[in-house]
Scaffold this motif. Sequence first.
Motif, PDB file in Angstrom:
ATOM      1  N   LEU A  46      -9.129  -4.027   3.457  1.00 38.54           N
ATOM      2  CA  LEU A  46      -8.246  -4.466   2.374  1.00 38.54           C
ATOM      3  C   LEU A  46      -8.851  -5.664   1.651  1.00 38.54           C
ATOM      4  O   LEU A  46      -8.836  -5.737   0.411  1.00 38.54           O
ATOM      5  CB  LEU A  46      -6.866  -4.830   2.929  1.00 38.54           C
ATOM      6  CG  LEU A  46      -5.953  -3.668   3.330  1.00 38.54           C
ATOM      7  CD1 LEU A  46      -4.732  -4.194   4.085  1.00 38.54           C
ATOM      8  CD2 LEU A  46      -5.505  -2.860   2.121  1.00 38.54           C
ATOM      9  N   TRP A  47      -9.385  -6.611   2.410  1.00 34.26           N
ATOM     10  CA  TRP A  47     -10.020  -7.783   1.793  1.00 34.26           C
ATOM     11  C   TRP A  47     -11.169  -7.351   0.890  1.00 34.26           C
ATOM     12  O   TRP A  47     -11.304  -7.836  -0.233  1.00 34.26           O
ATOM     13  CB  TRP A  47     -10.562  -8.732   2.867  1.00 34.26           C
ATOM     14  CG  TRP A  47      -9.540  -9.275   3.808  1.00 34.26           C
ATOM     15  CD1 TRP A  47      -8.178  -9.229   3.688  1.00 34.26           C
ATOM     16  CD2 TRP A  47      -9.807  -9.937   5.049  1.00 34.26           C
ATOM     17  NE1 TRP A  47      -7.588  -9.818   4.775  1.00 34.26           N
ATOM     18  CE2 TRP A  47      -8.542 -10.265   5.620  1.00 34.26           C
ATOM     19  CE3 TRP A  47     -10.966 -10.286   5.734  1.00 34.26           C
ATOM     20  CZ2 TRP A  47      -8.432 -10.929   6.849  1.00 34.26           C
ATOM     21  CZ3 TRP A  47     -10.864 -10.950   6.962  1.00 34.26           C
ATOM     22  CH2 TRP A  47      -9.612 -11.269   7.501  1.00 34.26           C
TER      23      TRP A  47
ATOM     24  N   MET B 125      -5.177 -11.020   2.009  1.00 33.63           N
ATOM     25  CA  MET B 125      -5.855 -10.082   1.128  1.00 33.63           C
ATOM     26  C   MET B 125      -5.955 -10.663  -0.287  1.00 33.63           C
ATOM     27  O   MET B 125      -7.020 -10.634  -0.913  1.00 33.63           O
ATOM     28  CB  MET B 125      -5.113  -8.750   1.077  1.00 33.63           C
ATOM     29  CG  MET B 125      -5.827  -7.691   0.237  1.00 33.63           C
ATOM     30  SD  MET B 125      -4.801  -6.259  -0.172  1.00 33.63           S
ATOM     31  CE  MET B 125      -3.737  -6.957  -1.456  1.00 33.63           C
TER      32      MET B 125
ATOM     33  N   TYR C 209      -9.955  -5.445  -2.339  1.00 35.37           N
ATOM     34  CA  TYR C 209      -9.314  -6.331  -3.308  1.00 35.37           C
ATOM     35  C   TYR C 209     -10.330  -7.299  -3.910  1.00 35.37           C
ATOM     36  O   TYR C 209     -10.279  -7.610  -5.111  1.00 35.37           O
ATOM     37  CB  TYR C 209      -8.169  -7.094  -2.644  1.00 35.37           C
ATOM     38  CG  TYR C 209      -7.165  -7.635  -3.625  1.00 35.37           C
ATOM     39  CD1 TYR C 209      -6.266  -6.788  -4.265  1.00 35.37           C
ATOM     40  CD2 TYR C 209      -7.114  -8.988  -3.933  1.00 35.37           C
ATOM     41  CE1 TYR C 209      -5.351  -7.274  -5.189  1.00 35.37           C
ATOM     42  CE2 TYR C 209      -6.200  -9.485  -4.844  1.00 35.37           C
ATOM     43  CZ  TYR C 209      -5.326  -8.627  -5.467  1.00 35.37           C
ATOM     44  OH  TYR C 209      -4.419  -9.113  -6.383  1.00 35.37           O
TER      45      TYR C 209
ATOM     46  N   TYR D  95       1.295  -3.773   7.227  1.00 38.82           N
ATOM     47  CA  TYR D  95       1.608  -4.768   8.269  1.00 38.82           C
ATOM     48  C   TYR D  95       3.087  -4.745   8.651  1.00 38.82           C
ATOM     49  O   TYR D  95       3.946  -4.446   7.815  1.00 38.82           O
ATOM     50  CB  TYR D  95       1.254  -6.173   7.777  1.00 38.82           C
ATOM     51  CG  TYR D  95      -0.217  -6.383   7.521  1.00 38.82           C
ATOM     52  CD1 TYR D  95      -1.107  -6.544   8.578  1.00 38.82           C
ATOM     53  CD2 TYR D  95      -0.716  -6.415   6.224  1.00 38.82           C
ATOM     54  CE1 TYR D  95      -2.464  -6.746   8.343  1.00 38.82           C
ATOM     55  CE2 TYR D  95      -2.068  -6.611   5.983  1.00 38.82           C
ATOM     56  CZ  TYR D  95      -2.939  -6.766   7.048  1.00 38.82           C
ATOM     57  OH  TYR D  95      -4.280  -6.962   6.810  1.00 38.82           O
TER      58      TYR D  95
ATOM     59  N   GLY E  96      -0.646 -11.108   6.099  1.00 40.14           N
ATOM     60  CA  GLY E  96      -1.566 -10.036   5.748  1.00 40.14           C
ATOM     61  C   GLY E  96      -1.719  -9.875   4.249  1.00 40.14           C
ATOM     62  O   GLY E  96      -2.841  -9.759   3.737  1.00 40.14           O
ATOM     63  N   VAL E  97      -0.598  -9.877   3.528  1.00 41.40           N
ATOM     64  CA  VAL E  97      -0.666  -9.753   2.072  1.00 41.40           C
ATOM     65  C   VAL E  97      -1.354 -10.970   1.468  1.00 41.40           C
ATOM     66  O   VAL E  97      -2.211 -10.852   0.579  1.00 41.40           O
ATOM     67  CB  VAL E  97       0.753  -9.579   1.480  1.00 41.40           C
ATOM     68  CG1 VAL E  97       0.704  -9.623  -0.054  1.00 41.40           C
ATOM     69  CG2 VAL E  97       1.369  -8.265   1.938  1.00 41.40           C
TER      70      VAL E  97
ATOM     71  N   ALA F 265      -0.959  -3.149   1.186  1.00 37.13           N
ATOM     72  CA  ALA F 265      -1.012  -4.139   2.264  1.00 37.13           C
ATOM     73  C   ALA F 265       0.361  -4.392   2.867  1.00 37.13           C
ATOM     74  O   ALA F 265       0.507  -4.505   4.086  1.00 37.13           O
ATOM     75  CB  ALA F 265      -1.612  -5.445   1.740  1.00 37.13           C
TER      76      ALA F 265
ATOM     77  N   LYS G  39     -10.938   2.350   5.618  1.00 37.15           N
ATOM     78  CA  LYS G  39      -9.623   1.970   6.152  1.00 37.15           C
ATOM     79  C   LYS G  39      -8.848   3.205   6.587  1.00 37.15           C
ATOM     80  O   LYS G  39      -8.223   3.214   7.653  1.00 37.15           O
ATOM     81  CB  LYS G  39      -8.824   1.201   5.094  1.00 37.15           C
ATOM     82  CG  LYS G  39      -7.388   0.881   5.513  1.00 37.15           C
ATOM     83  CD  LYS G  39      -6.659   0.133   4.418  1.00 37.15           C
ATOM     84  CE  LYS G  39      -5.207  -0.124   4.808  1.00 37.15           C
ATOM     85  NZ  LYS G  39      -4.400   1.104   4.820  1.00 37.15           N
TER      86      LYS G  39
ATOM     87  N   SER H 207      -7.552  -4.718   7.931  1.00 37.83           N
ATOM     88  CA  SER H 207      -7.484  -6.002   7.233  1.00 37.83           C
ATOM     89  C   SER H 207      -8.772  -6.279   6.476  1.00 37.83           C
ATOM     90  O   SER H 207      -8.761  -6.641   5.290  1.00 37.83           O
ATOM     91  CB  SER H 207      -7.215  -7.138   8.231  1.00 37.83           C
ATOM     92  OG  SER H 207      -5.938  -7.014   8.817  1.00 37.83           O
TER      93      SER H 207
END
Length: 457
Positions: free
Chosen positions: A262-263, A386, A266, A374, A382-383, A370, A432, A259
């Motif tokens: 991904l954050w 992000m 992005y 999840y 989750g999406v 993403a 990741k 997570s």
Amino acid sequence: MNPTDKSINVQTLLNESRITAYQWATYALCFFIVLLDGFDTAMIGYIAPSLIQEWGVSKPALGPVLSAALFGLAAGAISAGPMADRLGRKRVLVGSVFLFGVACLASAFSAGIEQLTILRFITGLGLGAAMPNAVTLTSEYCPESRRSMLTNAMFCGFPLGGFLAAWMIPNFGWRSVLMLGGIAPLVLGVLLFVILPESVRYMVVKRWPVERIRAVLARIAGNKVLAAESFHLQEASSAEKPAGSGMGVMLSRQYRVGSVMLWLAYFMGLVVFYALMNWMPILFKDAGIEPRTATLIAALFPLGGVGAIFFGWLMDRYNANRVIALGYALTAVSIWAIGQVVGNVGWLMTVVFVAGTIMNTAQSSMPALAAAFYPTQGRATGVAWMLGIGRFGGIAGSFLVAELTVRHLSAEAIFTVVAVPGLIALVALLVKEFAHPASAASAGSERDRNSAAIASH
């Protein structure tokens, strides 16, 4: 409940059925949501020179209005994701589309920079809530073998929206794009309310009545579902599946590192995107390029996002983390190259288009990554998180270039600085993959596991 011959695995059913007109309609509606997001995102950068001329504001003073929608986008996404995991994708999606439509239409009648800033924030709230739910809903109606490609194809609407904004302003004025950006989502909201289905995966997880689930699936698989007494999903073993709310899933030990990475990826991608989208017309104009030409060259940057379909195809077949990481590496090189050719209009057009193709391809592929990462009970959260946290990267990108212009850096130096976040995004995706090697496998592996699980019954 243990699966029986009378219980159908919904994802396996979607995998084995052809894509129907019902699903294509769902994809199309979500495509237009993304197109409107792209239109709204791009318009403010192209409006900026008109605001300087009409209202006499300085370039640094544009920072708040350029970033107001980004604050709204972040707040809308972060709040709407958990809400959609509780209340449903469709309900939140329809409400958010109406919200940003009303706010954007009102923005067309702004009398000053302060009023426009407030309305841009409200517009962002609606857009921020709409985007992650459009991604989630599309993903949850896709067969796994084509999930990344179809989800990425939806994001081709984003650059098309930006190109439309660049074309309208010289011909109809800056207020015209705000009016169109308000009327179109109001019309789309009605269509969403009437046509759009709720996510069938969400209905199964939330134990909706079998009759309602069967009615939706019958539009996709016909008579195959008539004898079903129940429906289920097989996303992970009970030992692996995190329990609780969407937030609990996203921040669980199983998903926590992925997570955060991904954050970060992005976030850095949007630092690059918004820094260039909001400031390229102004930077090119300051470099001596005629304003209309500068605007049209800048419009080539978001137009390049159609490469996302190719990346989606690659992601469905190969390691998705590595595919996107390569895209970010090439992004850094191409953004640096823009600064090297800014004095040559011919080369500038070519490099901006190539850079836009690579940058938008990588960034547009992130929501699909993403969504695949999840499970259903935490997918919208989750999406959305992000996308929401990433929006602060857009805010940082807007203010970054504002600060660099105050310091009187050359165009070459500005583009070199803006290229660095692409390298950081590359590293984040590699981390990741290292932390979650199973999630980096191709979608085919999960399809094989699901097929084997169903065959055993």
